[in-house]
Each structure stands twice: as C-alpha cells, then as structure tokens.
Write an enzyme that holds these catalytic residues in place. Structure first.
Site, PDB file in Angstrom:
ATOM      1  N   GLY A   1       0.820  -1.207   0.000  1.00 53.66           N
ATOM      2  CA  GLY A   1       0.000   0.000   0.000  1.00 53.66           C
ATOM      3  C   GLY A   1       0.855   1.260   0.000  1.00 53.66           C
ATOM      4  N   LEU A   2       2.133   1.145  -0.289  1.00 50.89           N
ATOM      5  CA  LEU A   2       3.020   2.317  -0.321  1.00 50.89           C
ATOM      6  C   LEU A   2       3.368   2.709  -1.749  1.00 50.89           C
ATOM      7  CD1 LEU A   2       5.381   1.382   2.653  1.00 50.89           C
ATOM      8  CD2 LEU A   2       3.340   2.814   2.676  1.00 50.89           C
TER       9      LEU A   2
ATOM     10  N   SER B   1       4.734   1.053  -4.579  1.00 53.91           N
ATOM     11  CA  SER B   1       5.966   0.718  -5.305  1.00 53.91           C
ATOM     12  C   SER B   1       5.720   0.841  -6.804  1.00 53.91           C
ATOM     13  CB  SER B   1       6.423  -0.697  -4.961  1.00 53.91           C
ATOM     14  OG  SER B   1       5.503  -1.667  -5.415  1.00 53.91           O
TER      15      SER B   1
ATOM     16  N   ASP C   1      -1.271   8.277  -6.557  1.00 55.04           N
ATOM     17  CA  ASP C   1       0.063   7.717  -6.297  1.00 55.04           C
ATOM     18  C   ASP C   1       1.143   8.444  -7.090  1.00 55.04           C
ATOM     19  OD1 ASP C   1      -1.505   5.922  -4.968  1.00 55.04           O
ATOM     20  OD2 ASP C   1      -1.058   4.206  -6.261  1.00 55.04           O
TER      21      ASP C   1
HETATM   22  P1  ADP Z   1       2.004  -1.315  -4.546  1.00 57.69           P
HETATM   23  O1  ADP Z   1       2.044  -0.240  -5.562  1.00 57.69           O
HETATM   24  O2  ADP Z   1       1.032  -1.037  -3.445  1.00 57.69           O
HETATM   25  O3  ADP Z   1       3.340  -1.667  -3.981  1.00 57.69           O
HETATM   26  P2  ADP Z   1       1.052  -2.791  -6.807  1.00 57.69           P
HETATM   27  O4  ADP Z   1       0.405  -4.120  -6.928  1.00 57.69           O
HETATM   28  O5  ADP Z   1       0.319  -1.609  -7.300  1.00 57.69           O
HETATM   29  O6  ADP Z   1       1.466  -2.625  -5.275  1.00 57.69           O
HETATM   30  O7  ADP Z   1       2.445  -2.800  -7.566  1.00 57.69           O
HETATM   31  C1  ADP Z   1       3.400  -3.805  -7.271  1.00 57.69           C
HETATM   32  C2  ADP Z   1       3.985  -4.305  -8.550  1.00 57.69           C
HETATM   33  O8  ADP Z   1       4.848  -3.297  -9.122  1.00 57.69           O
HETATM   34  C3  ADP Z   1       4.894  -5.503  -8.364  1.00 57.69           C
HETATM   35  O9  ADP Z   1       4.156  -6.706  -8.346  1.00 57.69           O
HETATM   36  C4  ADP Z   1       5.801  -5.404  -9.590  1.00 57.69           C
HETATM   37  O10 ADP Z   1       5.143  -5.905 -10.737  1.00 57.69           O
HETATM   38  C5  ADP Z   1       5.970  -3.901  -9.743  1.00 57.69           C
HETATM   39  N1  ADP Z   1       7.175  -3.431  -9.036  1.00 57.69           N
HETATM   40  C6  ADP Z   1       7.237  -2.638  -7.950  1.00 57.69           C
HETATM   41  N2  ADP Z   1       8.508  -2.408  -7.574  1.00 57.69           N
HETATM   42  C7  ADP Z   1       9.301  -3.083  -8.449  1.00 57.69           C
HETATM   43  C8  ADP Z   1      10.711  -3.259  -8.606  1.00 57.69           C
HETATM   44  N3  ADP Z   1      11.589  -2.704  -7.778  1.00 57.69           N
HETATM   45  N4  ADP Z   1      11.140  -4.015  -9.650  1.00 57.69           N
HETATM   46  C9  ADP Z   1      10.263  -4.578 -10.498  1.00 57.69           C
HETATM   47  N5  ADP Z   1       8.928  -4.453 -10.395  1.00 57.69           N
HETATM   48  C10 ADP Z   1       8.435  -3.731  -9.381  1.00 57.69           C
HETATM   49 MG    MG Z   2       0.374   0.362  -6.723  1.00 58.99          MG
END
Ligand code: ADP
Ligand code: MG
Length: 386
Positions: free
Chosen positions: A128-129, A131, A176
């Site tokens: 939920g942060l 990424s 976001d």
């Molecule tokens: P959140 O944004 O809350 O962390 P999401 O499901 O929206 O969760 O996004 C997570 C997805 O983003 C991961 O499953 C991956 O596909 C991608 N992702 C995030 N960080 C990275 C990273 N450092 N390297 C590769 N893919 C990433």
């Molecule tokens: Mg996300």
C-alpha cells in the site's frame, strides 16, 4: 556518490558491461487522508516517503530496451518500435507501459534511443506504499530527460497513471503518481483530482515533535483484480443512478436523496466517498489553522468510514489502528487501496516505540499476522540522483 547509488551503479555495470548515463529515483507514498476519492475526481492528501525506487539507465544506439530489476531474475528485451499493452507482462508493464503511454498521449518517440535499465528499490511491494508509482515515476523522469521531452511533473504523473491503467490494467486514480512526482520534504500534496490542481501543504511534523508510523499488515493486496475493481464499479453505478458524471459532484447535502435512490450497499459506498472528500478539505484547513496535532479525529473518522461504509479494511488493519490510538497515537487509519496493505499512525516522537510495541502485542494476542512497523518521513519527489 552515496553507498547506495554506488551499489546501483555496480549492479548496472555487472548486468550490462558499461556505465549508466545517470540514475533517477522516485519515492513511494503514504496517503495521509482521502482514500478511493481520486478516481471519483475528489480530493487526496498524500506525501512522498523516504523510500525510493532507483532507475539506472544507459543510452543505447539502437531502439532496443533491456530491462532488469534487483527484484526479479529475468532480463526483458523489447523494441521501442513494437510497444503494445497486449505484449507487456508482469513487472515490465510498469516500465514499458510508461514509454507506451507517452507515445499514446501523442508524444513523438520516433527519435528516442533504446535504453538499458536496471531497477532497484527499497519500497516494499504490495504494502500500500505504491511501489508501482515509484517505478513508473522513476523511469518516467529518466525517459523525459534522456529523450529530451521537456514534460513537467504533473504531465509525467498523468503518464504514469495511463501506464498503470492501460498497460498494467489497474483502474487507479492520479493519487500515487502525483505524490511520487510532486512530493516535498515535510509537506503533503493537496491534489484536486478533478481540476488536477496540486499544491504543497506544510505538515510541521518536525517542529511539532511528531512522527508517522507505517504499520504494514503483511496482508498482500491485488489491485488489478478483486475488491478494488468492485468499489470502482460501485462508485460509477452510484454516480449514474444519481445523474452525475462522478461522485465529486455531490456533497453531504445530497446524501439524503442518495439514500432514497440507491440500494443500501451502494449508498454506503457513496457516503464514504462524499464524507471522505469533506475530511480531506477539513484536514487541509485544520493543518493550516491548528497544526498536525489537531487532525487525529479526522483520521479516526476516515478509518471508521473505510471499515464500515466502504468495507476495504482487514482485521489486522482495524486492530492496528485501534491499538495505536489506545497506546497514545494522535490518530490512525488505513492508507492505500485496502484489502490488506498498511495503516498509519501519527505519533508523538517519544511514544513511537511504545505505540509500535503495543500494536505488535495486540495483533499477536488476537492471533493475527505479525506486522512490520517503521517510520516514514515526508520527502522529495522524483529527481535525478546522478
Ligand atoms: P504497490 O504499488 O502497493 O506496492 P502494486 O500491486 O500496485 O502494489 O504494484 C506492485 C507491482 O509493481 C509488483 O508486483 C511489480 O510488478 C511492480 N514493481 C514494484 N517495484 C518493483 C521493482 N523494484 N522491480 C520490479 N517491479 C516492481
Ligand atoms: Mg500500486
């Protein structure tokens, strides 16, 4: 160069055998208040956090994009001449999707060079942060600069959103990416998702001796499927039944009519969005007039609305929020899309350890999953690091 940037550079060199042209980064975010209001064209109040995703990028002479992440083993290879949401899988869609979204929005990429890209991050995934936005915004900033596009921060945020919506397939709003692009130290970003006006609002956490704790429930959410899409659909249905384009157009004075027109569940969904919009406005007002120590009740009301009306919390999140307040937090609420993820607590700095310990104990006593608890500091948005 910091140790971290040196290690990202070394990882890039080990992967590709040459040095990167530069390293760009963008932060994850925490939403202080205003949940599921963004795609209803309402208000949100996020801040960028001191956890980032770095994109080390080297320019190539052809039109090939090679992509690696310290988070995955594979190397992905694509051509700038054949970008399509249909051919992007998994995590690469967050990166290639940004290039595709640029082209889709009418930006001419015919002169763009191929790139070697290595991603590294300390934003926890699926907590939920955001990424996902950190990744989109880090590469968006890199593409903009390396391809000489001259896009401003808001334009890059919009492009990140298009990538997330159309290439990844998650129906999220601009929250976001706006936080990740526009964040500033010790400020929240007040974003009107209808006009897309954004302005920083001072938080004064340092001067008030406050900290923000993130309590990750370690229950993983999935945006592209499931509950998030259901809530999105409920809001759209509610708006249609009320004769408006988005729920932004109705206020608390319209709720009585909404209760008559809508079924019981849709009414509660609508009530969350309408009251949450008001809470964002009230939080901005309160921060300006009385400072951060005065926003606890608004955070608590938001948590209750997400739990009872929008039904997007899980037991771990509800209990963590309650235990934090019982142990001395000024306020606590879930942050992010829900169905797991994290909650936040606004805490006097001298009570941070006691609140974290109380939350851990409460969850253990209830037989629930152990949380991961850490502080976050409102930080600068996307930037070039070297
Ligand atoms: P959140 O944004 O809350 O962390 P999401 O499901 O929206 O969760 O996004 C997570 C997805 O983003 C991961 O499953 C991956 O596909 C991608 N992702 C995030 N960080 C990275 C990273 N450092 N390297 C590769 N893919 C990433
Ligand atoms: Mg996300």
């Amino acid at each position: 160069m910091t140790d971290h940037l040196a290690s990202v550079t070394a990882a890039f060199e080990a992967a590709y055998g040459h040095s990167p042209t530069g390293i760009w980064s963008a932060p994850g975010r925490v939403n202080l208040i205003g949940e599921h209001t963004d795609y209803n064209n309402g208000y949100v109040l996020p801040f960028a956090i001191d956890r980032r995703t770095w994109a080390a990028v080297g320019v190539r002479e052809d039109r090939t994009v090679r992509l690696r992440s310290t988070f995955a083993d594979e190397e992905i290879v694509a051509s700038l001449d054949a970008l399509s949401p249909d051919t992007m899988d998994g995590w690469s869609a967050y990166v290639l999707g940004v290039a595709w979204a640029m082209a889709d929005s009418g930006i001419d990429l015919s002169g763009a060079t191929g790139l070697d890209i290595l991603i590294d991050s300390d934003v926890p995934v699926g907590a939920g942060l955001s990424s996902s936005a950190a990744l989109e915004c880090a590469v968006g900033k890199a593409f903009d600069e390396l391809w000489g596009l001259g896009l401003d921060k808001l334009a890059l945020a919009r492009i990140g959103r298009v990538a997330e919506n159309k290439a990844v397939g998650a129906p999220t709003g601009l929250l976001d990416q706006a936080a990740s692009m526009l964040g500033e130290e010790d400020h929240v970003v007040f974003l009107d998702c209808d006009t897309e006006d954004a302005r920083p609002v001072a938080l004064h956490l340092r001067e008030e001796g406050l900290q923000i704790l993130v309590m990750n429930s370690n229950v993983e959410h999935e945006h592209a499927t499931g509950g998030y899409g259901d809530r999105f659909a409920s809001c759209a249905n509610g708006a249609t039944a009320l004769g408006v384009t988005t729920l932004r157009e109705i206020g608390q004075a319209d709720l009585a009519r909404a209760e008559e027109v809508l079924d019981e569940e849709t009414y509660r969904r609508v009530r969350h969005v309408v009251t949450e919009n008001q809470r964002v406005l009230d939080t901005v007002d309160t921060l300006g007039k009385a400072g951060p120590r005065a926003i606890g009740e608004l955070m608590g009301a938001s948590q209750a609305s997400m739990r009872d009306d929008f039904e997007i919390t899980v037991p771990e999140i509800d209990l963590a929020s309650e235990a934090a307040v019982a142990a001395g937090a000024i306020g606590a609420r879930m942050t992010g899309g829900g169905f797991g993820g994290s909650s936040i607590a606004l805490v006097p700095a001298d009570k941070t350890d006691a609140v974290a310990a109380a939350v851990t104990t409460a969850l253990a006593d209830a037989g629930l999953r152990e949380p991961t608890i850490f502080t976050v500091t409102p930080s600068q948005g996307a930037r070039r690091d070297i």
